[in-house]
Write a protein that holds these residues in place. Structure first.
Motif, PDB file in Angstrom:
ATOM      1  N   THR A  42      53.681  84.438  78.034  1.00 37.01           N
ATOM      2  CA  THR A  42      53.304  83.064  77.738  1.00 37.01           C
ATOM      3  C   THR A  42      52.404  82.972  76.517  1.00 37.01           C
ATOM      4  OG1 THR A  42      53.420  82.580  80.102  1.00 37.01           O
ATOM      5  CG2 THR A  42      52.281  80.986  78.746  1.00 37.01           C
ATOM      6  N   LEU A  43      51.469  83.891  76.392  1.00 38.89           N
ATOM      7  CA  LEU A  43      50.567  83.885  75.249  1.00 38.89           C
ATOM      8  C   LEU A  43      51.337  84.060  73.940  1.00 38.89           C
ATOM      9  CD1 LEU A  43      47.649  83.717  74.286  1.00 38.89           C
ATOM     10  CD2 LEU A  43      47.509  86.196  74.572  1.00 38.89           C
ATOM     11  N   SER A  44      52.324  84.939  73.933  1.00 35.96           N
ATOM     12  CA  SER A  44      53.157  85.132  72.738  1.00 35.96           C
ATOM     13  C   SER A  44      53.958  83.878  72.419  1.00 35.96           C
ATOM     14  CB  SER A  44      54.111  86.305  72.937  1.00 35.96           C
ATOM     15  OG  SER A  44      53.405  87.502  73.103  1.00 35.96           O
ATOM     16  N   ALA A  45      54.425  83.188  73.437  1.00 36.48           N
ATOM     17  CA  ALA A  45      55.163  81.945  73.224  1.00 36.48           C
ATOM     18  C   ALA A  45      54.258  80.886  72.612  1.00 36.48           C
ATOM     19  CB  ALA A  45      55.765  81.454  74.544  1.00 36.48           C
ATOM     20  N   GLN A  46      53.031  80.789  73.090  1.00 33.24           N
ATOM     21  CA  GLN A  46      52.083  79.825  72.524  1.00 33.24           C
ATOM     22  C   GLN A  46      51.750  80.171  71.068  1.00 33.24           C
ATOM     23  OE1 GLN A  46      50.932  76.974  73.599  1.00 33.24           O
ATOM     24  NE2 GLN A  46      51.669  77.039  75.702  1.00 33.24           N
ATOM     25  N   ALA A  47      51.611  81.458  70.774  1.00 33.55           N
ATOM     26  CA  ALA A  47      51.350  81.881  69.391  1.00 33.55           C
ATOM     27  C   ALA A  47      52.532  81.509  68.490  1.00 33.55           C
ATOM     28  CB  ALA A  47      51.078  83.372  69.341  1.00 33.55           C
ATOM     29  N   ALA A  48      53.747  81.687  68.982  1.00 33.50           N
ATOM     30  CA  ALA A  48      54.939  81.311  68.216  1.00 33.50           C
ATOM     31  C   ALA A  48      54.971  79.805  67.979  1.00 33.50           C
ATOM     32  CB  ALA A  48      56.203  81.765  68.945  1.00 33.50           C
ATOM     33  N   ALA A  49      54.519  79.028  68.942  1.00 31.97           N
ATOM     34  CA  ALA A  49      54.463  77.572  68.782  1.00 31.97           C
ATOM     35  C   ALA A  49      53.476  77.198  67.681  1.00 31.97           C
ATOM     36  CB  ALA A  49      54.066  76.908  70.100  1.00 31.97           C
ATOM     37  N   LEU A  50      52.351  77.871  67.636  1.00 34.84           N
ATOM     38  CA  LEU A  50      51.376  77.607  66.582  1.00 34.84           C
ATOM     39  C   LEU A  50      51.958  77.941  65.209  1.00 34.84           C
ATOM     40  CD1 LEU A  50      48.626  76.757  65.614  1.00 34.84           C
ATOM     41  CD2 LEU A  50      47.784  79.048  66.167  1.00 34.84           C
ATOM     42  N   VAL A  51      52.652  79.049  65.107  1.00 32.99           N
ATOM     43  CA  VAL A  51      53.305  79.416  63.841  1.00 32.99           C
ATOM     44  C   VAL A  51      54.311  78.346  63.437  1.00 32.99           C
ATOM     45  CG1 VAL A  51      54.855  81.086  62.741  1.00 32.99           C
ATOM     46  CG2 VAL A  51      52.921  81.889  64.096  1.00 32.99           C
ATOM     47  N   GLU A  52      55.097  77.858  64.380  1.00 28.16           N
ATOM     48  CA  GLU A  52      56.058  76.783  64.085  1.00 28.16           C
ATOM     49  C   GLU A  52      55.340  75.546  63.565  1.00 28.16           C
ATOM     50  OE1 GLU A  52      59.454  76.260  63.988  1.00 28.16           O
ATOM     51  OE2 GLU A  52      59.437  78.431  64.067  1.00 28.16           O
ATOM     52  N   GLY A  53      54.240  75.201  64.187  1.00 27.84           N
ATOM     53  CA  GLY A  53      53.474  74.038  63.750  1.00 27.84           C
ATOM     54  C   GLY A  53      52.911  74.207  62.354  1.00 27.84           C
ATOM     55  N   LEU A  54      52.421  75.392  62.049  1.00 25.29           N
ATOM     56  CA  LEU A  54      51.892  75.652  60.711  1.00 25.29           C
ATOM     57  C   LEU A  54      52.993  75.646  59.665  1.00 25.29           C
ATOM     58  CD1 LEU A  54      49.248  78.380  61.596  1.00 25.29           C
ATOM     59  CD2 LEU A  54      48.857  75.955  61.071  1.00 25.29           C
ATOM     60  N   LYS A  55      54.179  76.136  60.025  1.00 24.47           N
ATOM     61  CA  LYS A  55      55.319  76.069  59.099  1.00 24.47           C
ATOM     62  C   LYS A  55      55.713  74.619  58.841  1.00 24.47           C
ATOM     63  CE  LYS A  55      58.243  78.899  61.156  1.00 24.47           C
ATOM     64  NZ  LYS A  55      59.347  79.839  61.438  1.00 24.47           N
ATOM     65  N   LEU A  56      55.675  73.792  59.872  1.00 23.06           N
ATOM     66  CA  LEU A  56      55.985  72.377  59.720  1.00 23.06           C
ATOM     67  C   LEU A  56      54.987  71.716  58.765  1.00 23.06           C
ATOM     68  CD1 LEU A  56      57.485  69.750  60.502  1.00 23.06           C
ATOM     69  CD2 LEU A  56      55.920  69.595  62.470  1.00 23.06           C
ATOM     70  N   ALA A  57      53.701  71.993  58.952  1.00 22.59           N
ATOM     71  CA  ALA A  57      52.683  71.425  58.078  1.00 22.59           C
ATOM     72  C   ALA A  57      52.912  71.855  56.625  1.00 22.59           C
ATOM     73  CB  ALA A  57      51.291  71.846  58.543  1.00 22.59           C
ATOM     74  N   LEU A  58      53.276  73.100  56.432  1.00 23.16           N
ATOM     75  CA  LEU A  58      53.557  73.607  55.093  1.00 23.16           C
ATOM     76  C   LEU A  58      54.743  72.877  54.479  1.00 23.16           C
ATOM     77  CD1 LEU A  58      52.798  75.760  52.970  1.00 23.16           C
ATOM     78  CD2 LEU A  58      54.420  77.271  54.090  1.00 23.16           C
ATOM     79  N   GLN A  59      55.809  72.702  55.256  1.00 19.49           N
ATOM     80  CA  GLN A  59      57.004  71.994  54.764  1.00 19.49           C
ATOM     81  C   GLN A  59      56.693  70.548  54.378  1.00 19.49           C
ATOM     82  OE1 GLN A  59      59.748  72.322  58.006  1.00 19.49           O
ATOM     83  NE2 GLN A  59      60.525  74.317  57.361  1.00 19.49           N
ATOM     84  N   LEU A  60      55.772  69.929  55.107  1.00 19.63           N
ATOM     85  CA  LEU A  60      55.426  68.535  54.853  1.00 19.63           C
ATOM     86  C   LEU A  60      54.342  68.396  53.774  1.00 19.63           C
ATOM     87  CD1 LEU A  60      55.423  67.168  58.506  1.00 19.63           C
ATOM     88  CD2 LEU A  60      57.183  66.858  56.761  1.00 19.63           C
ATOM     89  N   GLY A  61      53.826  69.521  53.294  1.00 19.48           N
ATOM     90  CA  GLY A  61      52.792  69.489  52.266  1.00 19.48           C
ATOM     91  C   GLY A  61      51.421  69.098  52.768  1.00 19.48           C
ATOM     92  N   ILE A  62      51.181  69.342  54.040  1.00 20.44           N
ATOM     93  CA  ILE A  62      49.888  68.983  54.645  1.00 20.44           C
ATOM     94  C   ILE A  62      48.943  70.172  54.502  1.00 20.44           C
ATOM     95  CG2 ILE A  62      48.743  68.425  56.818  1.00 20.44           C
ATOM     96  CD1 ILE A  62      51.429  67.080  57.633  1.00 20.44           C
ATOM     97  N   ASN A  63      47.766  69.931  53.930  1.00 22.28           N
ATOM     98  CA  ASN A  63      46.827  71.018  53.749  1.00 22.28           C
ATOM     99  C   ASN A  63      45.504  70.787  54.472  1.00 22.28           C
ATOM    100  OD1 ASN A  63      45.694  69.102  52.132  1.00 22.28           O
ATOM    101  ND2 ASN A  63      46.131  70.138  50.213  1.00 22.28           N
ATOM    102  N   SER A  64      45.365  69.663  55.146  1.00 22.55           N
ATOM    103  CA  SER A  64      44.192  69.393  55.965  1.00 22.55           C
ATOM    104  C   SER A  64      44.693  69.087  57.381  1.00 22.55           C
ATOM    105  CB  SER A  64      43.413  68.199  55.406  1.00 22.55           C
ATOM    106  OG  SER A  64      42.299  67.931  56.205  1.00 22.55           O
ATOM    107  N   LEU A  65      44.354  69.986  58.316  1.00 18.87           N
ATOM    108  CA  LEU A  65      44.988  69.925  59.634  1.00 18.87           C
ATOM    109  C   LEU A  65      43.996  70.277  60.725  1.00 18.87           C
ATOM    110  CD1 LEU A  65      47.907  69.590  60.785  1.00 18.87           C
ATOM    111  CD2 LEU A  65      48.097  72.063  60.645  1.00 18.87           C
ATOM    112  N   LEU A  66      43.994  69.480  61.793  1.00 21.11           N
ATOM    113  CA  LEU A  66      43.220  69.772  62.992  1.00 21.11           C
ATOM    114  C   LEU A  66      44.198  70.271  64.042  1.00 21.11           C
ATOM    115  CD1 LEU A  66      40.537  69.568  64.577  1.00 21.11           C
ATOM    116  CD2 LEU A  66      41.222  67.257  65.210  1.00 21.11           C
ATOM    117  N   VAL A  67      43.953  71.475  64.558  1.00 23.88           N
ATOM    118  CA  VAL A  67      44.878  72.074  65.522  1.00 23.88           C
ATOM    119  C   VAL A  67      44.287  71.913  66.905  1.00 23.88           C
ATOM    120  CG1 VAL A  67      45.991  74.201  66.265  1.00 23.88           C
ATOM    121  CG2 VAL A  67      45.689  73.738  63.843  1.00 23.88           C
TER     122      VAL A  67
END
Length: 67
Positions: A42-67
């Motif tokens: 489960t912990l690895s799955a949550q880490a993968a979700a965070l990576v997906e979210g950070l990739k999404l922010a990068l694709q959208l050009g967002i550089n200020s983010l609250l996680v």
């Protein structure tokens, strides 16, 4: 911008994850999902979700983010 992520994990070592980004007024900005073919726990799955979210922010050009 605010990033929310969540993930699921199955006993067969697979899972899925998703991410949603909203602005300071809670308006929808973007979302993504991913299938996790090989995930250890489960912990690895949550880490993968965070990576997906950070990739999404990068694709959208967002550089200020609250996680």
């Amino acid at each position: 911008m605010v990033l929310n992520v969540d993930a699921s994990f199955s006993k067969d070592y697979s899972g899925s994850c998703g991410a949603v980004i909203r602005d300071h007024l809670s308006a929808f900005i973007g979302a993504s999902t991913a299938k996790l073919e090989h995930v250890a726990n489960t912990l690895s799955a949550q880490a993968a979700a965070l990576v997906e979210g950070l990739k999404l922010a990068l694709q959208l050009g967002i550089n200020s983010l609250l996680v």
